[in-house]
Design a protein around this motif. Structure first.
Motif, PDB file in Angstrom:
ATOM      1  N   ALA A 120     -12.123  48.822   3.926  1.00  0.00           N
ATOM      2  CA  ALA A 120     -11.139  49.304   2.948  1.00  0.00           C
ATOM      3  C   ALA A 120     -10.319  48.145   2.375  1.00  0.00           C
ATOM      4  N   VAL A 121     -10.028  48.246   1.078  1.00  0.00           N
ATOM      5  CA  VAL A 121      -9.184  47.271   0.384  1.00  0.00           C
ATOM      6  C   VAL A 121      -8.083  48.036  -0.331  1.00  0.00           C
ATOM      7  N   GLY A 122      -6.846  47.741   0.048  1.00  0.00           N
ATOM      8  CA  GLY A 122      -5.708  48.389  -0.596  1.00  0.00           C
ATOM      9  C   GLY A 122      -4.968  47.408  -1.485  1.00  0.00           C
ATOM     10  N   GLU A 123      -3.813  47.805  -1.941  1.00  0.00           N
ATOM     11  CA  GLU A 123      -3.010  46.953  -2.813  1.00  0.00           C
ATOM     12  C   GLU A 123      -2.337  45.819  -2.045  1.00  0.00           C
ATOM     13  N   GLN A 124      -2.055  46.022  -0.742  1.00  0.00           N
ATOM     14  CA  GLN A 124      -1.316  45.013   0.006  1.00  0.00           C
ATOM     15  C   GLN A 124      -2.048  44.480   1.233  1.00  0.00           C
ATOM     16  N   MET A 125      -3.228  45.028   1.560  1.00  0.00           N
ATOM     17  CA  MET A 125      -3.991  44.541   2.701  1.00  0.00           C
ATOM     18  C   MET A 125      -5.450  44.961   2.576  1.00  0.00           C
ATOM     19  N   SER A 126      -6.298  44.325   3.379  1.00  0.00           N
ATOM     20  CA  SER A 126      -7.712  44.701   3.423  1.00  0.00           C
ATOM     21  C   SER A 126      -8.201  44.636   4.864  1.00  0.00           C
ATOM     22  N   HIS A 149      -3.933  34.215   3.346  1.00  0.00           N
ATOM     23  CA  HIS A 149      -3.693  35.551   3.895  1.00  0.00           C
ATOM     24  C   HIS A 149      -3.250  35.489   5.351  1.00  0.00           C
ATOM     25  N   GLU A 150      -2.235  36.280   5.710  1.00  0.00           N
ATOM     26  CA  GLU A 150      -1.945  36.515   7.110  1.00  0.00           C
ATOM     27  C   GLU A 150      -3.105  37.339   7.654  1.00  0.00           C
ATOM     28  N   GLN A 151      -3.569  37.013   8.851  1.00  0.00           N
ATOM     29  CA  GLN A 151      -4.726  37.683   9.435  1.00  0.00           C
ATOM     30  C   GLN A 151      -4.330  38.273  10.780  1.00  0.00           C
ATOM     31  N   THR A 152      -4.462  39.573  10.894  1.00  0.00           N
ATOM     32  CA  THR A 152      -4.203  40.269  12.145  1.00  0.00           C
ATOM     33  C   THR A 152      -5.499  40.951  12.556  1.00  0.00           C
ATOM     34  N   PRO A 201      -4.505  41.379   0.360  1.00  0.00           N
ATOM     35  CA  PRO A 201      -5.906  41.717   0.559  1.00  0.00           C
ATOM     36  C   PRO A 201      -6.866  40.618   0.113  1.00  0.00           C
ATOM     37  N   ARG A 202      -8.000  40.555   0.811  1.00  0.00           N
ATOM     38  CA  ARG A 202      -9.110  39.686   0.405  1.00  0.00           C
ATOM     39  C   ARG A 202     -10.128  40.593  -0.272  1.00  0.00           C
ATOM     40  N   GLU A 203      -9.974  40.762  -1.559  1.00  0.00           N
ATOM     41  CA  GLU A 203     -10.843  41.699  -2.291  1.00  0.00           C
ATOM     42  C   GLU A 203     -12.267  41.207  -2.424  1.00  0.00           C
ATOM     43  N   ASN A 204     -12.456  39.925  -2.668  1.00  0.00           N
ATOM     44  CA  ASN A 204     -13.798  39.355  -2.849  1.00  0.00           C
ATOM     45  C   ASN A 204     -13.916  38.090  -2.022  1.00  0.00           C
ATOM     46  N   PRO A 205     -14.036  38.214  -0.692  1.00  0.00           N
ATOM     47  CA  PRO A 205     -14.109  37.020   0.147  1.00  0.00           C
ATOM     48  C   PRO A 205     -15.329  36.161  -0.206  1.00  0.00           C
ATOM     49  N   ALA A 206     -15.176  34.851  -0.069  1.00  0.00           N
ATOM     50  CA  ALA A 206     -16.249  33.917  -0.411  1.00  0.00           C
ATOM     51  C   ALA A 206     -17.531  34.193   0.375  1.00  0.00           C
ATOM     52  N   TRP A 207     -17.407  34.713   1.600  1.00  0.00           N
ATOM     53  CA  TRP A 207     -18.606  34.955   2.405  1.00  0.00           C
ATOM     54  C   TRP A 207     -19.497  36.056   1.831  1.00  0.00           C
ATOM     55  N   GLN A 208     -18.995  36.849   0.913  1.00  0.00           N
ATOM     56  CA  GLN A 208     -19.807  37.917   0.319  1.00  0.00           C
ATOM     57  C   GLN A 208     -20.871  37.373  -0.622  1.00  0.00           C
TER      58      GLN A 208
END
Length: 116
Positions: A24-30, A49-52, A108-115
């Motif tokens: 899921a990708v939202g407006e403030q996180m993914s 990005h902060e990553q949890t 959010p990371r909408e289009n991460p480079a790994w894709q």
């Protein structure tokens, strides 16, 4: 409301033995799912990005910080973690079993480079 089924997502081998799926990708996180094979490593990288995250299977060893000043953190099944944005980090599966978990990124990371 958005729902995303992991089984319907493309799983990408981002580096040898490291499999990622965008959820899921939202407006403030993914949300991203990961599966890391034994002896596989996510090389040192950083992002704004902060990553949890939460590990639900296996044990993952993180190296966090600038080169030469890294600290090692072992995270086991049932534990969660947070990595600040722009903090260099790497992860290794030093165990005999796969590691599975989820990461949440903000923003959010909408289009991460790994894709790609």
């Amino acid at each position: 409301m958005q729902t995303v089924d992991l089984s319907a997502q493309d799983v990408v081998e981002a580096v040898d033995g490291v499999y990622l799926a965008q959820l899921a990708v939202g407006e403030q996180m993914s949300v991203q799912h990961f599966h890391i094979q034994p002896d596989a490593e996510v090389p040192t990288h950083e992002h704004p990005h902060e990553q949890t995250g939460f590990i639900y299977e296996g044990e993952l060893t993180f190296l966090v910080g600038e080169e030469g000043e890294e600290t090692e953190h072992v995270v086991t099944a049932g534990e969660s973690y947070t990595i600040p944005g722009d903090e260099p980090h790497a992860a290794r599966n030093l165990g005999d079993d796969p590691v599975r978990g989820v990461d949440i990124f903000a923003p959010p990371r909408e289009n991460p480079a790994w894709q790609e």
